[in-house]
Design an enzyme around this catalytic site. Sequence first.
Site, PDB file in Angstrom:
ATOM      1  N   LYS A 117       0.815  -1.230   0.000  1.00 31.13           N
ATOM      2  CA  LYS A 117       0.000   0.000   0.000  1.00 31.13           C
ATOM      3  C   LYS A 117       0.846   1.277   0.000  1.00 31.13           C
ATOM      4  O   LYS A 117       0.517   2.241  -0.674  1.00 31.13           O
ATOM      5  CB  LYS A 117      -0.895   0.032   1.237  1.00 31.13           C
ATOM      6  CG  LYS A 117      -2.080  -0.907   1.207  1.00 31.13           C
ATOM      7  CD  LYS A 117      -2.908  -0.621   2.461  1.00 31.13           C
ATOM      8  CE  LYS A 117      -4.037  -1.563   2.641  1.00 31.13           C
ATOM      9  NZ  LYS A 117      -4.912  -1.180   3.749  1.00 31.13           N
ATOM     10  N   ASP A 146     -10.309   3.161   2.538  1.00 25.60           N
ATOM     11  CA  ASP A 146     -10.504   2.741   3.933  1.00 25.60           C
ATOM     12  C   ASP A 146     -11.120   3.865   4.767  1.00 25.60           C
ATOM     13  O   ASP A 146     -11.982   3.618   5.611  1.00 25.60           O
ATOM     14  CB  ASP A 146      -9.167   2.328   4.567  1.00 25.60           C
ATOM     15  CG  ASP A 146      -8.765   0.906   4.202  1.00 25.60           C
ATOM     16  OD1 ASP A 146      -9.655   0.109   3.845  1.00 25.60           O
ATOM     17  OD2 ASP A 146      -7.561   0.601   4.272  1.00 25.60           O
ATOM     18  N   GLY A 181      -1.282   1.212   9.535  1.00 24.17           N
ATOM     19  CA  GLY A 181      -1.895   1.723   8.316  1.00 24.17           C
ATOM     20  C   GLY A 181      -3.378   1.985   8.457  1.00 24.17           C
ATOM     21  O   GLY A 181      -3.892   3.029   8.018  1.00 24.17           O
ATOM     22  N   GLU A 208       6.058   6.272  19.776  1.00 26.09           N
ATOM     23  CA  GLU A 208       6.681   7.116  18.738  1.00 26.09           C
ATOM     24  C   GLU A 208       5.891   7.025  17.423  1.00 26.09           C
ATOM     25  O   GLU A 208       5.818   7.984  16.659  1.00 26.09           O
ATOM     26  CB  GLU A 208       8.132   6.700  18.484  1.00 26.09           C
ATOM     27  CG  GLU A 208       9.071   6.844  19.678  1.00 26.09           C
ATOM     28  CD  GLU A 208       8.911   5.758  20.726  1.00 26.09           C
ATOM     29  OE1 GLU A 208       8.385   4.669  20.404  1.00 26.09           O
ATOM     30  OE2 GLU A 208       9.291   6.012  21.902  1.00 26.09           O
ATOM     31  N   TYR A 256     -13.012  -8.122  11.998  1.00 31.43           N
ATOM     32  CA  TYR A 256     -14.327  -8.654  11.627  1.00 31.43           C
ATOM     33  C   TYR A 256     -14.373 -10.182  11.651  1.00 31.43           C
ATOM     34  O   TYR A 256     -15.404 -10.772  11.344  1.00 31.43           O
ATOM     35  CB  TYR A 256     -14.755  -8.132  10.243  1.00 31.43           C
ATOM     36  CG  TYR A 256     -13.699  -8.282   9.177  1.00 31.43           C
ATOM     37  CD1 TYR A 256     -13.531  -9.483   8.506  1.00 31.43           C
ATOM     38  CD2 TYR A 256     -12.861  -7.230   8.861  1.00 31.43           C
ATOM     39  CE1 TYR A 256     -12.550  -9.615   7.550  1.00 31.43           C
ATOM     40  CE2 TYR A 256     -11.881  -7.348   7.908  1.00 31.43           C
ATOM     41  CZ  TYR A 256     -11.726  -8.552   7.246  1.00 31.43           C
ATOM     42  OH  TYR A 256     -10.746  -8.695   6.302  1.00 31.43           O
TER      43      TYR A 256
HETATM   44  P1  NAP Z   1      -0.394  -2.610  10.925  1.00 33.83           P
HETATM   45  O1  NAP Z   1      -0.050  -1.486  10.001  1.00 33.83           O
HETATM   46  O2  NAP Z   1       0.530  -3.758  11.038  1.00 33.83           O
HETATM   47  O3  NAP Z   1      -0.590  -1.953  12.399  1.00 33.83           O
HETATM   48  C1  NAP Z   1      -0.879  -2.768  13.498  1.00 33.83           C
HETATM   49  C2  NAP Z   1      -1.028  -1.899  14.752  1.00 33.83           C
HETATM   50  O4  NAP Z   1      -1.412  -2.748  15.825  1.00 33.83           O
HETATM   51  C3  NAP Z   1       0.240  -1.188  15.187  1.00 33.83           C
HETATM   52  O5  NAP Z   1      -0.090   0.041  15.763  1.00 33.83           O
HETATM   53  C4  NAP Z   1       0.817  -2.150  16.233  1.00 33.83           C
HETATM   54  O6  NAP Z   1       1.585  -1.504  17.218  1.00 33.83           O
HETATM   55  C5  NAP Z   1      -0.447  -2.659  16.869  1.00 33.83           C
HETATM   56  N1  NAP Z   1      -0.238  -3.996  17.452  1.00 33.83           N
HETATM   57  C6  NAP Z   1       0.033  -5.138  16.784  1.00 33.83           C
HETATM   58  N2  NAP Z   1       0.181  -6.151  17.657  1.00 33.83           N
HETATM   59  C7  NAP Z   1       0.006  -5.614  18.896  1.00 33.83           C
HETATM   60  C8  NAP Z   1       0.049  -6.157  20.213  1.00 33.83           C
HETATM   61  N3  NAP Z   1       0.299  -7.459  20.422  1.00 33.83           N
HETATM   62  N4  NAP Z   1      -0.170  -5.331  21.259  1.00 33.83           N
HETATM   63  C9  NAP Z   1      -0.430  -4.011  21.051  1.00 33.83           C
HETATM   64  N5  NAP Z   1      -0.470  -3.436  19.828  1.00 33.83           N
HETATM   65  C10 NAP Z   1      -0.255  -4.238  18.768  1.00 33.83           C
HETATM   66  O7  NAP Z   1      -1.810  -3.233  10.570  1.00 33.83           O
HETATM   67  P2  NAP Z   1      -3.056  -2.502   9.861  1.00 33.83           P
HETATM   68  O8  NAP Z   1      -2.941  -2.648   8.393  1.00 33.83           O
HETATM   69  O9  NAP Z   1      -3.190  -1.159  10.445  1.00 33.83           O
HETATM   70  O10 NAP Z   1      -4.278  -3.451  10.303  1.00 33.83           O
HETATM   71  C11 NAP Z   1      -4.664  -3.526  11.658  1.00 33.83           C
HETATM   72  C12 NAP Z   1      -5.945  -4.332  11.828  1.00 33.83           C
HETATM   73  O11 NAP Z   1      -7.027  -3.665  11.177  1.00 33.83           O
HETATM   74  C13 NAP Z   1      -5.924  -5.751  11.216  1.00 33.83           C
HETATM   75  O12 NAP Z   1      -6.605  -6.618  12.094  1.00 33.83           O
HETATM   76  C14 NAP Z   1      -6.685  -5.600   9.918  1.00 33.83           C
HETATM   77  O13 NAP Z   1      -7.304  -6.823   9.533  1.00 33.83           O
HETATM   78  C15 NAP Z   1      -7.724  -4.567  10.332  1.00 33.83           C
HETATM   79  N6  NAP Z   1      -8.265  -3.815   9.196  1.00 33.83           N
HETATM   80  C16 NAP Z   1      -9.612  -3.893   8.969  1.00 33.83           C
HETATM   81  C17 NAP Z   1     -10.172  -3.190   7.926  1.00 33.83           C
HETATM   82  C18 NAP Z   1     -11.647  -3.266   7.684  1.00 33.83           C
HETATM   83  O14 NAP Z   1     -12.091  -2.912   6.589  1.00 33.83           O
HETATM   84  N7  NAP Z   1     -12.431  -3.684   8.660  1.00 33.83           N
HETATM   85  C19 NAP Z   1      -9.357  -2.384   7.077  1.00 33.83           C
HETATM   86  C20 NAP Z   1      -7.983  -2.333   7.340  1.00 33.83           C
HETATM   87  C21 NAP Z   1      -7.447  -3.055   8.411  1.00 33.83           C
HETATM   88  P3  NAP Z   1       3.175  -1.187  17.005  1.00 33.83           P
HETATM   89  O15 NAP Z   1       3.226   0.097  16.200  1.00 33.83           O
HETATM   90  O16 NAP Z   1       3.690  -1.032  18.392  1.00 33.83           O
HETATM   91  O17 NAP Z   1       3.749  -2.367  16.258  1.00 33.83           O
END
Ligand code: NAP
Length: 280
Positions: free
Chosen positions: A63, A100, A127, A151, A222
């Site tokens: 992305k 999104d 993201g 950060e 979801y």
């Molecule tokens: P990402 O860029 O990898 O970001 C993940 C975030 O979660 C980061 O802030 C990370 O913190 C935090 N995190 C991960 N593991 C953690 C833990 N064990 N304890 C505390 N914080 C934790 O992922 P993303 O693309 O944003 O996606 C995140 C979620 O949103 C996924 O479950 C995805 O399926 C969902 N999502 C849903 C939709 C929808 O349409 N419903 C759309 C997009 C995403 P750090 O910065 O400290 O690593």
Amino acid sequence: MVGLIGWPVEHSVSPAMHNAAFEALGLDWCYVPLPVRPGHIAEALAGIVALGFGGVNVTVPHKQALVPLVDELSEAARAIGAVNTVIVMDGGRTTGHNTDAGGFMRALKALPFDPHGCSALVLGAGGAARAVVYALATNQVEVTVLNRTPERAEALVEALRGFASARLYAGPLIADRLRKVGANVDLVVNTTPLGMWPHIEGSPWPEELPFPAHALLFDLVYNPRETRLMCQARAVGARACNGLDMLVYQGAEAFTSWTGREAPVDVMRDACLAALQGAA
Ligand code: NAP
């Protein structure tokens, strides 16, 4: 032809969702999974143009890498720093969008929830959080972002300050901050993957800390449909929803941008649910 570029892509419900929509409207379109290895997104973009695709969705890990590669960027994609939908125009020019943010806001308003004059707590700073904070901030919602790596929350807030006048704050994802910020917010959004299948017992909210009963919980997860965090919120009488409608509405926005047709969102939701059940 349209499709989904990512790595991996085989577990995505997007092909089922879009192909059901094409069929429902009698459109001779097809949505295919397009696995593209990290580091090969530029060739993949040239490939979809050469092959005459109408566009693609884009997911992890490509992305951000697409941002400098498309010919034009929407305001949302530029602010969020990520492209999740590409439209290929006649002549092969490409436009990068991010659906999104719009998908999240449409799902929120459909609950119904009026964000006007509200304050929100966003858990996570990846993201998806960036799209959610952009959507909220451009609707004048005051947002606090709490993240395991503080950060990253600071960087997210700094990056979005130039795009919205709403007040934005950042901090660490710890119980003390959750209690203090949670006491005064109308909306809590989980953008971390905690609670997602197969680790369904996970939650970003400590068990010993009651969820704020006055706040609405929007969990982006979801699968499962009822997350641990949603149970914590409902246990104190708070309203809670999962991320399925955000997924459907971001897909609907992409569908319309490719076809020019209104998306059949009920058909798309049913197709997602069927695909998720089939995968479980
Ligand atoms: P990402 O860029 O990898 O970001 C993940 C975030 O979660 C980061 O802030 C990370 O913190 C935090 N995190 C991960 N593991 C953690 C833990 N064990 N304890 C505390 N914080 C934790 O992922 P993303 O693309 O944003 O996606 C995140 C979620 O949103 C996924 O479950 C995805 O399926 C969902 N999502 C849903 C939709 C929808 O349409 N419903 C759309 C997009 C995403 P750090 O910065 O400290 O690593």
